[in-house]
Motif scaffolding. Sequence first.
Motif, PDB file in Angstrom:
ATOM      1  N   SER A 407       1.268  -1.294  -0.035  1.00 42.61           N
ATOM      2  CA  SER A 407      -0.175   0.339   0.146  1.00 42.61           C
ATOM      3  C   SER A 407       1.018   1.212   0.433  1.00 42.61           C
ATOM      4  CB  SER A 407      -1.057  -0.186   1.076  1.00 42.61           C
ATOM      5  OG  SER A 407      -0.439  -0.110   2.337  1.00 42.61           O
ATOM      6  N   GLY A 408       0.527   2.150  -0.301  1.00 45.57           N
ATOM      7  CA  GLY A 408       0.782   3.545  -0.390  1.00 45.57           C
ATOM      8  C   GLY A 408       0.898   4.399   1.102  1.00 45.57           C
ATOM      9  N   GLY A 409       1.960   4.796   1.519  1.00 41.78           N
ATOM     10  CA  GLY A 409       2.475   5.690   2.804  1.00 41.78           C
ATOM     11  C   GLY A 409       3.622   5.132   3.211  1.00 41.78           C
ATOM     12  N   LEU A 410       4.028   5.251   3.994  1.00 41.92           N
ATOM     13  CA  LEU A 410       5.372   5.427   4.662  1.00 41.92           C
ATOM     14  C   LEU A 410       6.134   4.440   6.124  1.00 41.92           C
ATOM     15  CD1 LEU A 410       4.895   8.840   6.531  1.00 41.92           C
ATOM     16  CD2 LEU A 410       5.943   8.503   4.228  1.00 41.92           C
ATOM     17  N   LEU A 426       9.141  -9.862  10.756  1.00 37.63           N
ATOM     18  CA  LEU A 426       8.410  -9.044   9.992  1.00 37.63           C
ATOM     19  C   LEU A 426       9.998  -7.541   9.664  1.00 37.63           C
ATOM     20  CD1 LEU A 426       5.921  -7.201   9.546  1.00 37.63           C
ATOM     21  CD2 LEU A 426       6.677  -5.972  12.520  1.00 37.63           C
ATOM     22  N   LEU A 427       9.693  -7.598   8.216  1.00 33.68           N
ATOM     23  CA  LEU A 427      10.526  -6.715   7.712  1.00 33.68           C
ATOM     24  C   LEU A 427      10.334  -5.173   8.098  1.00 33.68           C
ATOM     25  CD1 LEU A 427      11.223  -8.582   4.512  1.00 33.68           C
ATOM     26  CD2 LEU A 427      12.673  -8.703   6.479  1.00 33.68           C
ATOM     27  N   PHE A 428       9.103  -4.956   7.637  1.00 35.76           N
ATOM     28  CA  PHE A 428       8.499  -3.833   7.266  1.00 35.76           C
ATOM     29  C   PHE A 428       7.251  -3.673   7.275  1.00 35.76           C
ATOM     30  CE2 PHE A 428       8.663  -4.507   3.186  1.00 35.76           C
ATOM     31  CZ  PHE A 428       7.599  -4.102   2.650  1.00 35.76           C
ATOM     32  N   GLU A 429       6.768  -2.325   8.113  1.00 31.80           N
ATOM     33  CA  GLU A 429       5.282  -1.388   8.279  1.00 31.80           C
ATOM     34  C   GLU A 429       4.842  -0.562   7.809  1.00 31.80           C
ATOM     35  OE1 GLU A 429       4.546  -3.236  13.113  1.00 31.80           O
ATOM     36  OE2 GLU A 429       4.824  -1.177  12.471  1.00 31.80           O
ATOM     37  N   VAL A 430       3.989  -0.267   7.021  1.00 38.32           N
ATOM     38  CA  VAL A 430       3.467   0.857   6.511  1.00 38.32           C
ATOM     39  C   VAL A 430       2.543   1.834   7.379  1.00 38.32           C
ATOM     40  CG1 VAL A 430       2.827   2.022   3.589  1.00 38.32           C
ATOM     41  CG2 VAL A 430       4.318  -0.243   4.369  1.00 38.32           C
ATOM     42  N   THR A 431       2.948   2.991   7.306  1.00 41.79           N
ATOM     43  CA  THR A 431       1.360   3.675   7.477  1.00 41.79           C
ATOM     44  C   THR A 431       1.046   4.320   6.677  1.00 41.79           C
ATOM     45  OG1 THR A 431       3.126   5.641   8.990  1.00 41.79           O
ATOM     46  CG2 THR A 431       2.754   3.668  10.227  1.00 41.79           C
ATOM     47  N   ASP A 432      -0.214   5.430   7.554  1.00 39.41           N
ATOM     48  CA  ASP A 432      -0.757   6.768   7.132  1.00 39.41           C
ATOM     49  C   ASP A 432       0.667   7.450   7.210  1.00 39.41           C
ATOM     50  OD1 ASP A 432      -1.713   7.142   9.034  1.00 39.41           O
ATOM     51  OD2 ASP A 432      -3.741   7.385   7.791  1.00 39.41           O
ATOM     52  N   VAL A 433       0.582   8.897   6.741  1.00 38.37           N
ATOM     53  CA  VAL A 433       0.595  10.552   7.327  1.00 38.37           C
ATOM     54  C   VAL A 433       0.082  10.167   8.719  1.00 38.37           C
ATOM     55  CG1 VAL A 433       0.812  12.403   7.250  1.00 38.37           C
ATOM     56  CG2 VAL A 433       0.591  11.029   4.978  1.00 38.37           C
ATOM     57  N   PHE A 434      -0.782   9.614   9.811  1.00 37.48           N
ATOM     58  CA  PHE A 434      -1.104   9.981  10.454  1.00 37.48           C
ATOM     59  C   PHE A 434      -0.399   8.656  10.825  1.00 37.48           C
ATOM     60  CE2 PHE A 434      -4.061  12.093   8.001  1.00 37.48           C
ATOM     61  CZ  PHE A 434      -3.505  13.706   8.019  1.00 37.48           C
ATOM     62  N   GLY A 435       0.011   7.651  10.876  1.00 38.97           N
ATOM     63  CA  GLY A 435       0.672   6.968  11.994  1.00 38.97           C
ATOM     64  C   GLY A 435      -0.225   5.448  11.664  1.00 38.97           C
ATOM     65  N   GLU A 436      -0.710   5.793  11.044  1.00 35.90           N
ATOM     66  CA  GLU A 436      -2.395   4.855  10.969  1.00 35.90           C
ATOM     67  C   GLU A 436      -1.257   3.251  10.427  1.00 35.90           C
ATOM     68  OE1 GLU A 436      -7.188   3.141  10.394  1.00 35.90           O
ATOM     69  OE2 GLU A 436      -6.398   4.705  11.526  1.00 35.90           O
ATOM     70  N   LEU A 437      -1.587   2.356  10.863  1.00 34.27           N
ATOM     71  CA  LEU A 437      -1.250   0.976   9.943  1.00 34.27           C
ATOM     72  C   LEU A 437      -1.610   0.713   9.690  1.00 34.27           C
ATOM     73  CD1 LEU A 437       1.409  -1.058  10.484  1.00 34.27           C
ATOM     74  CD2 LEU A 437      -0.472  -2.607  11.791  1.00 34.27           C
ATOM     75  N   LYS A 438      -0.305   0.559   7.983  1.00 34.72           N
ATOM     76  CA  LYS A 438      -1.433  -0.041   6.582  1.00 34.72           C
ATOM     77  C   LYS A 438      -1.544  -1.400   6.328  1.00 34.72           C
ATOM     78  CE  LYS A 438      -2.857   3.009   3.493  1.00 34.72           C
ATOM     79  NZ  LYS A 438      -2.392   4.244   2.854  1.00 34.72           N
ATOM     80  N   PRO A 456      11.746   6.889   2.634  1.00 37.14           N
ATOM     81  CA  PRO A 456      10.315   6.083   3.545  1.00 37.14           C
ATOM     82  C   PRO A 456       9.044   6.640   2.625  1.00 37.14           C
ATOM     83  CG  PRO A 456      10.637   9.218   4.052  1.00 37.14           C
ATOM     84  CD  PRO A 456      11.758   8.360   3.886  1.00 37.14           C
ATOM     85  N   GLN A 457       8.941   7.277   1.613  1.00 40.38           N
ATOM     86  CA  GLN A 457       7.533   7.427   1.204  1.00 40.38           C
ATOM     87  C   GLN A 457       7.359   6.686  -0.162  1.00 40.38           C
ATOM     88  OE1 GLN A 457       9.767   9.761   0.929  1.00 40.38           O
ATOM     89  NE2 GLN A 457       9.135  10.804  -0.740  1.00 40.38           N
ATOM     90  N   VAL A 458       6.146   5.375  -0.336  1.00 41.52           N
ATOM     91  CA  VAL A 458       6.388   4.528  -1.050  1.00 41.52           C
ATOM     92  C   VAL A 458       5.147   4.608  -2.044  1.00 41.52           C
ATOM     93  CG1 VAL A 458       7.332   2.531  -0.550  1.00 41.52           C
ATOM     94  CG2 VAL A 458       5.984   2.407   0.820  1.00 41.52           C
ATOM     95  N   ALA A 459       4.878   3.968  -2.555  1.00 40.31           N
ATOM     96  CA  ALA A 459       2.792   4.202  -3.596  1.00 40.31           C
ATOM     97  C   ALA A 459       3.325   2.677  -2.902  1.00 40.31           C
ATOM     98  CB  ALA A 459       3.811   4.322  -4.764  1.00 40.31           C
ATOM     99  N   SER A 460       1.354   1.949  -3.278  1.00 41.37           N
ATOM    100  CA  SER A 460       1.429   0.394  -3.673  1.00 41.37           C
ATOM    101  C   SER A 460       2.515  -0.204  -4.717  1.00 41.37           C
ATOM    102  CB  SER A 460       0.244   0.175  -3.962  1.00 41.37           C
ATOM    103  OG  SER A 460      -0.617   1.523  -5.017  1.00 41.37           O
ATOM    104  N   GLY A 461       2.944  -1.339  -4.038  1.00 34.17           N
ATOM    105  CA  GLY A 461       3.501  -2.041  -5.569  1.00 34.17           C
ATOM    106  C   GLY A 461       4.952  -1.755  -5.838  1.00 34.17           C
TER     107      GLY A 461
END
Length: 474
Positions: A407-410, A426-438, A456-461
């Motif tokens: 997913s897109g996020g950080l 666990l390798l990494f987590e992706v959150t939205d801009v407000f820290g919510e886990l995606k 840190p910013q990634v798009a989905s894929g």
Amino acid sequence: MAVLTKVPLQLADLPDEFEERQRRGDEQRRRRREDEREEQKPPFGTQDREFARPGERPEQFQHPGHVDADGECDADADADGRVSGDAKRIEQAGLRRSVGYLVAHGVPFPRGRQSVVGVDVSRHGTIVADADRNRTETGPKTETEPLKADPSESRTMTTLGTASAAPGETDTGRLAVGESRDGSTVALPCAVVNGANDGKTLYLQAASDGDELNGVGVVSRVVPQLDPAELSGTLLVVGIVNYHAFQVAEHRNPIDDTKMNRAYPGDENGTSSERIAAATFEAAMRADLILDLHQGSTSRMINEVRVRCGRRHRLHDECLQLAKTFGCGYVFDQKGPEGQLARVGPNEGIPTIDPELGGCVGWDEDSIAAGVEGVFNVLRGYGFLDGEATTDRQVRARGFDQYGSPSGGLVRFEVDLGDRVASGDLLFEVTDVFGELKARVTAKSDGIFWRSRRLPQVASGEYVCSVGTNLDTY
Ligand SMILES: [Zn+2]
């Protein structure tokens, strides 16, 4: 409104160019097939050396044999098939492979065989066949008297581009590779470190990818530390290969949008990158060992060394040994894509490695230090310098798992470069801009956390990280 103007086709030029492309395609396919076959052959260099005249230059090469369609020099020649002249002319005749062998690796004309497989003309001078010398005399008359090597003859100047050094000297200069858009000469910074004593030749190059600067850091530290009076053998160095990309701090050559390390062995009449590849490959072919300094571009990556010839290649063991001597601690051992110097060099009989010195924007002093130590360890290990080389056990990866973001996020990484990971970690987590886990991404298999994106910013894929897999040590 813009009107499209048709440019008249230059018909006269077309058939030649078309045929030339077709011929090149055929030649590439033939070479590929030959590469596959040669993985089965025993290594070169096991035959007796003969007929060498020290100090002569490659241009003086003459071969009294027929060069057949497979690019092999056949001593069973007739007048029409006879080839003589300089290496470039023969190469232009489409016989690169043969020329590659001829100027490559100190491999002699094999006694009693019909095919020349390789001679080091650059160091040992004119090589002529004797096995079928009588038969070749039907060809045009040329100066091809075979001469035995005379060890009493002193070693002469070694030249690369405008750099020219006598034994015991270092010189720097420029290696011309074409012209820029304003018509000025494009010439790569190069150096010759000519040891006072005989020995092997090492070819070292950096910045094949224009944003990979750690190798330039290594070259700029190694060359001034070398005392040619204490050196046995010669270093040929090209400090910046991808000239155009380096100017604008980009990875690929902006003139032709090409990655240099897909352009080897190059083509002196080809694209900008192919011309640079051809000029640097010609220098590399004079060596006994090739080091092509890279890094994981501007990503974050461990220091490692790549062996790209493929595990069935006849030079695989020698490349692995060279990688171990360079000694970053990690080796990635997998056949590389076509056009890599570390793939093409071994095909020409020269052990070649691709040290990957970390990954950063600009310079990383730790990776540069690892590269400097690697070069010096190779110089000790292969007899250029006195002293023992250290050869520690290396961790070898034979595969990569690459991870993209679901997913897109950080991105927040849960592991560090060089960490061992087990399947399910666990390798990494992706959150939205407000820290919510995606998303949470876990390892698909065991391995070593090898490389990761910097931003840190990634798009989905989008690419996030790599894990080196299928591990062992040697
Ligand atoms: Zn690179």
